[in-house]
Design an enzyme around this catalytic site. Structure first.
Site: not given
Ligand code: NAD
Length: 519
Positions: A205, A286, A320, A416
């Protein structure tokens, strides 16, 4: 025998031949924009009732492709196809599976410029960043193929007289690979390849912001000869298609890379057994980061400046591992800020397909609004010294932004942002800098610039991150060299690109046979 693993070289775009090959590939890809793509379930092309468009973030009127929006039921059908394919695939030898993956690497190498071009147009990746993404994807294939062979070797056990003992790593079953848009080639293929080379089957996906890149990966997997049903392609929203796969009772594992919020939600959903489910779903998740660079009082400021600018604004800060907290020793604070502002203001923002652009667009309109909102918060929490605005035009362009005098407890120092916004924090000492760095719910990457060896040694033990860099930038982990994955809310620390990674996609079986001594 296979040669030793070596990282793929990056393309040197200062060479005319490479530049013109890349421009040709951009032309080719532009000629293929706007096509409709189907789901691929058990090797068959399948449509769904809903459709969505993927667009070029540099020009919202340019449609990259039209994709199927799979329902949860369709997603479950894909899990069924993967479950059926698993029956046979698990019996393929490790050599056979590894050979297929080597072939995938070879095919991707042959279409490298084309893959780069798709990423420039669909994900807004500037030339060098797109090329590094493709190179990393090739590395994942080469590395995991060798790892699959290593895992298939006899494993060392303590010998016991009178018994023969053996440990085998078996695949888990049919699982979900749920990918983000920011490394649409490397992470999508990395998770998929690790899963299938270990003998599992997959429902892939991809992110709805980069499905065309994933579609090209599917084309390459099929061309390499990966059998139907081993990797199924399900596009659609996370809430429907993604969640449909996660919740399905036949799903054995979920390999996810994405935000903290989605990751935690998946962990929770996967933990709940559904009727008929006979296993605990394995989740590899993750997630995000709030990564730091410390510049100590005795650091080489030229080096540090290069590292900070590249880590904070490379790919528009949408990694990230991107540096979003710069922690400066007070003795270098004023000087470093001045140079940082001057350098940042010079970054040229434009379409990623233009080789002159230092920064491309951010991924979508929602991201742009979210980033601008953080900038407003940052203006109250500190002082905006450069950037801070969106740029005019039909794309989602944002100026590289620096906010100084930010307190470690400020929102822009804790959450973030995932865009080109750098919060600068002052530290009175090296110890204080480390304490600030560790005061985060995340723990993905960090870097320390300094020349005091004692302090660097202390950083090695005290900075609580999965990937710590000394006197180099905090982005750019290389497969095999820097196995990647963080602590705390940054995820399950699965260390992509490392020797432990394939372990997450297997379960170990020990067979003990009594040996009879005759006579
Ligand atoms: P995201 O969480 O929004 O989406 C990731 C994927 O999850 C997409 O395919 C999405 O459709 C799917 N999804 C969304 N909701 C879902 C649900 N309820 N159930 C199942 N699937 C669902 O993340 P993103 O915006 O694509 O990626 C950016 C994030 O990824 C950032 O937080 C970044 O730090 C993180 N990231 C982490 C790493 C790492 O290695 N730690 C690497 C790359 C990106």
């Amino acid at each position: 025998m296979y040669t030793e693993f070596k990282n793929e070289k990056l393309t040197d775009f200062s060479q005319e031949a490479n530049r013109s090959a890349q421009l040709e590939a951009l032309k080719l890809v532009r000629s293929r924009l706007g096509r409709e793509y189907d789901l691929i379930i058990g090797g068959k092309r399948v449509k769904s009732r809903k459709r969505f468009n993927s667009i070029n973030p540099a020009d919202r009127s340019e449609i990259i492709g039209t994709f199927q929006g799979a329902s949860a039921e369709r997603a479950a059908e894909a899990v069924d196809a993967a479950t059926r394919a698993f029956g046979e695939w698990r019996r393929f030898s490790a050599e056979h599976r590894a050979d297929l993956l080597f072939r995938v690497a070879e095919l991707l190498r042959g279409r490298r410029f084309e893959m780069n071009a798709w990423m420039m147009l669909e994900a807004g990746k500037p030339w060098g960043e797109a090329d590094a993404d493709t190179a990393e994807a090739i590395d994942f294939c080469e590395f995991y193929a060798r790892e699959a062979l290593r895992y298939a070797e006899p494993q060392p056990l303590v010998p016991l007289p009178g018994e023969t003992n053996e440990l085998r790593y078996l695949p888990l079953g049919a699982g979900a690979v749920i990918a983000p848009w920011n490394f649409p080639c490397a992470i999508t293929l990395g998770m998929t390849a690790a899963a299938f080379v270990a003998g599992n089957t997959v429902v892939l996906k991809p992110s709805s912001d980069a499905p065309a890149v994933a579609a090209l990966l599917m084309e390459i997997l099929e061309e390499a000869g990966v059998p139907p049903g081993v990797v199924n392609f399900v596009t659609g929203s996370g809430g429907e298609a993604g969640e449909g796969v996660v919740k399905c009772a036949r799903t054995r594992f979920v390999a996810f890379t994405g935000s903290k919020e989605t990751g935690l939600h998946i962990v929770e959903e996967a933990a709940r057994p559904r009727p008929g489910q006979v296993w605990i779903k394995r989740v590899i998740a993750e997630m995000g980061g709030k990564d730091f660079i410390i510049v100590d009082e005795d650091a080489d400021l030229d080096d540090a400046l290069d590292g900070v600018v590249s880590s904070a604004f490379g790919y528009q800060g949408q990694k990230c591992s991107a540096c979003s907290r710069l922690i400066l020793h007070e003795k270098v604070y004023a000087d470093f800020v001045e140079r940082l502002v001057e350098r940042t203001a010079r970054i040229r923002v434009g379409p990623a397909s233009d080789p002159a652009s230092g920064m491309g667009p951010v991924i979508n309109e929602g991201a742009l609004h979210r980033i601008l909102k953080y900038v407003e918060t940052g203006k109250r929490e500190g002082k905006l010294v450069t950037g801070g605005s969106a740029l005019e035009g039909n794309g989602f362009f944002m100026q590289p932004t620096v906010i100084i005098d930010v307190k470690p407890t400020a929102t822009v120092a804790r959450e973030e942002i995932f865009g080109p916004v750098l919060a600068v924090i002052r530290a009175g000492s090296f110890d204080e800098a480390v304490a600030i760095a560790n005061d985060s719910e995340y723990g993905l990457t960090g870097a320390v610039y300094g020349t005091n060896q004692g302090r660097l040694e202390r950083a090695k033990t005290e900075c609580h991150v999965g990937n710590l860099y000394l006197n180099r930038k905090c982005t750019g982990a290389m497969v095999g060299v820097h196995p990647f994955g963080g602590f705390n809310m940054s995820g399950t620390n699965s260390k992509a690109g490392g020797r432990d990674y394939l372990m997450h996609f297997t379960q170990a079986k020990v067979i003990s046979e009594k040996t009879f001594v005759s006579g």
